[in-house]
Design a protein around this motif. Structure first.
Motif, short mmCIF file in Angstrom:
data_model
loop_
_atom_site.label_atom_id
_atom_site.label_comp_id
_atom_site.label_asym_id
_atom_site.label_seq_id
_atom_site.Cartn_x
_atom_site.Cartn_y
_atom_site.Cartn_z
N ASP A 161 -60.55 73.68 17.75
CA ASP A 161 -59.45 72.90 17.17
C ASP A 161 -59.12 73.42 15.78
O ASP A 161 -59.92 74.13 15.15
N VAL A 162 -57.96 73.01 15.26
CA VAL A 162 -57.63 73.35 13.87
C VAL A 162 -58.65 72.70 12.94
O VAL A 162 -59.07 71.56 13.15
N VAL A 163 -59.07 73.43 11.91
CA VAL A 163 -60.10 72.94 10.98
C VAL A 163 -59.80 73.42 9.57
O VAL A 163 -59.05 74.38 9.37
N GLY A 164 -60.40 72.75 8.60
CA GLY A 164 -60.34 73.18 7.21
C GLY A 164 -61.66 72.90 6.54
O GLY A 164 -62.35 71.93 6.89
N ILE A 165 -62.05 73.74 5.58
CA ILE A 165 -63.32 73.55 4.87
C ILE A 165 -63.14 73.89 3.40
O ILE A 165 -62.33 74.75 3.04
N ASP A 166 -63.92 73.21 2.54
CA ASP A 166 -63.91 73.54 1.12
C ASP A 166 -65.26 73.22 0.51
O ASP A 166 -65.91 72.22 0.88
N ILE A 167 -65.70 74.06 -0.41
CA ILE A 167 -66.90 73.82 -1.21
C ILE A 167 -66.50 73.86 -2.67
O ILE A 167 -65.75 74.74 -3.09
N GLU A 168 -66.97 72.89 -3.44
CA GLU A 168 -66.69 72.85 -4.88
C GLU A 168 -67.95 72.47 -5.65
O GLU A 168 -68.76 71.68 -5.18
N LYS A 169 -68.07 73.03 -6.84
CA LYS A 169 -69.14 72.65 -7.76
C LYS A 169 -68.78 71.31 -8.39
O LYS A 169 -67.62 71.08 -8.76
N GLU B 6 -73.05 57.84 0.96
CA GLU B 6 -74.07 57.71 2.00
C GLU B 6 -73.49 57.86 3.40
O GLU B 6 -74.14 58.38 4.31
N GLU B 7 -72.26 57.41 3.58
CA GLU B 7 -71.63 57.50 4.90
C GLU B 7 -71.41 58.94 5.32
O GLU B 7 -71.46 59.28 6.50
N ALA B 8 -71.10 59.78 4.36
CA ALA B 8 -70.90 61.23 4.59
C ALA B 8 -69.75 61.54 5.54
O ALA B 8 -69.67 62.63 6.07
N SER B 9 -68.86 60.57 5.75
CA SER B 9 -67.67 60.83 6.56
C SER B 9 -66.61 59.78 6.27
O SER B 9 -66.92 58.69 5.78
N THR B 10 -65.37 60.11 6.56
CA THR B 10 -64.26 59.17 6.38
C THR B 10 -63.07 59.68 7.20
O THR B 10 -63.19 60.66 7.94
N VAL B 11 -61.96 59.00 7.06
CA VAL B 11 -60.73 59.41 7.73
C VAL B 11 -59.75 59.86 6.66
O VAL B 11 -59.70 59.30 5.56
N LYS C 209 -47.05 61.60 10.60
CA LYS C 209 -48.40 61.29 10.12
C LYS C 209 -49.43 61.98 11.01
O LYS C 209 -49.33 61.94 12.24
N TYR C 210 -50.43 62.60 10.38
CA TYR C 210 -51.47 63.32 11.11
C TYR C 210 -52.83 62.79 10.63
O TYR C 210 -53.11 62.78 9.44
N ARG C 211 -53.68 62.39 11.57
CA ARG C 211 -54.98 61.79 11.24
C ARG C 211 -56.09 62.82 11.47
O ARG C 211 -56.12 63.49 12.50
N TYR C 212 -57.02 62.91 10.51
CA TYR C 212 -58.12 63.86 10.62
C TYR C 212 -59.45 63.19 10.26
O TYR C 212 -59.51 62.39 9.32
N GLN C 213 -60.47 63.55 10.98
CA GLN C 213 -61.82 63.15 10.64
C GLN C 213 -62.32 64.06 9.52
O GLN C 213 -62.15 65.29 9.58
N ALA C 214 -62.90 63.48 8.49
CA ALA C 214 -63.44 64.26 7.37
C ALA C 214 -64.94 63.99 7.24
O ALA C 214 -65.36 62.83 7.25
N GLU C 215 -65.71 65.04 7.15
CA GLU C 215 -67.15 64.91 6.94
C GLU C 215 -67.54 65.72 5.70
O GLU C 215 -66.89 66.72 5.38
N PHE C 216 -68.56 65.25 5.01
CA PHE C 216 -68.94 65.93 3.76
C PHE C 216 -70.44 65.85 3.53
O PHE C 216 -71.14 65.02 4.13
N LEU C 217 -70.93 66.73 2.66
CA LEU C 217 -72.34 66.73 2.28
C LEU C 217 -72.46 67.28 0.87
O LEU C 217 -71.56 67.96 0.37
N VAL D 232 -62.63 69.14 7.65
CA VAL D 232 -61.76 68.20 8.37
C VAL D 232 -61.40 68.75 9.74
O VAL D 232 -61.27 69.96 9.92
N MET D 233 -61.26 67.82 10.69
CA MET D 233 -60.94 68.16 12.08
C MET D 233 -60.05 67.06 12.64
O MET D 233 -60.07 65.94 12.15
N PRO D 234 -59.28 67.35 13.70
CA PRO D 234 -58.47 66.29 14.32
C PRO D 234 -59.35 65.14 14.84
O PRO D 234 -60.50 65.38 15.20
#
Length: 208
Positions: free
Chosen positions: A102-110, A174-179, A188-196, A206-208
């Motif tokens: 699927d379409v995806v996006g990623i980012d890392i930041e300090k 703590e949840e480590a994810s959101t919408v 409007k486009y909805r994506y699942q977002a996960e983080f660590l 992020v993913m659909p």
């Protein structure tokens, strides 16, 4: 080789993160670059950027790809020749690649305090639930930025604004994810977002 983390958020998607500890010479020795990419690396003024670029090629190898399997479209979005979706990021001493059906996006930041100074440039709705007095305020700002940057990479559409067209639903670290949402041209486009978080860095994808 310091492959730092491998994550599989679903059966179609794999995230790999690299901790860049090697020297430029160690990174470039085992890989073959396309002539234009070799020229690009040699033209980089910062060794940190060179090492970031090269570490991404090592991550490609972890997925079974080479530099020749990767190309970019007119909007600067990376693609793989086999048709799978890819997104790429690097920040200081970490780099990351996500590959998916699927379409995806990623980012890392300090994580840095100065993000608080520019928060008004990329957030609007999110100020309703983020509190400057919270001990994790900077961490949460960094999560929001990473998610929005990931959305921007995924959507790869000129004119998309972090401030006007993207939003992140309330979350806790703590949840480590959101919408997250993109609201663009009355669609409007909805994506699942996960983080660590790790070693003073934040990664979101992020993913659909």
């Amino acid at each position: 080789m310091p492959l730092y983390k491998t994550l599989t958020p679903n059966a179609q998607t794999t995230v790999k993160i690299w901790k860049i500890t090697e020297s430029y010479d160690e990174l470039i020795a085992p890989i073959t670059l396309k002539p234009q990419n070799m020229q690009r690396v040699l033209g980089m003024k910062s060794e940190l950027h060179q090492r970031g670029f090269l570490s991404v090629r090592h991550l490609l190898a972890e997925f079974g790809y080479t530099d020749n399997d990767l190309f970019y479209d007119e909007n600067g979005k990376p693609h793989l020749k086999d048709g799978k979706h890819i997104s790429i990021t690097h920040s200081f001493t970490f780099s990351g690649v996500v590959v998916s059906e699927d379409v995806v996006g990623i980012d890392i930041e300090k994580q840095r305090d100065k993000i608080g100074v520019i928060a008004h440039k990329f957030m609007d709705y999110e100020f309703e639930y983020l509190n400057k007095r919270d001990v994790d305020y900077i961490n949460k700002l960094t999560v929001v930025w990473c998610i929005k940057e990931s959305l921007y990479k995924l959507f790869a559409t000129p004119g998309l604004s972090f401030l006007k067209h993207t939003l992140v639903i309330p979350f806790t670290i703590e949840e480590a994810s959101t919408v997250s949402w993109i609201d663009y041209n009355d669609e409007k486009y909805r994506y699942q977002a996960e983080f660590l978080e790790f070693e003073g860095f934040t990664c979101a994808y992020v993913m659909p």
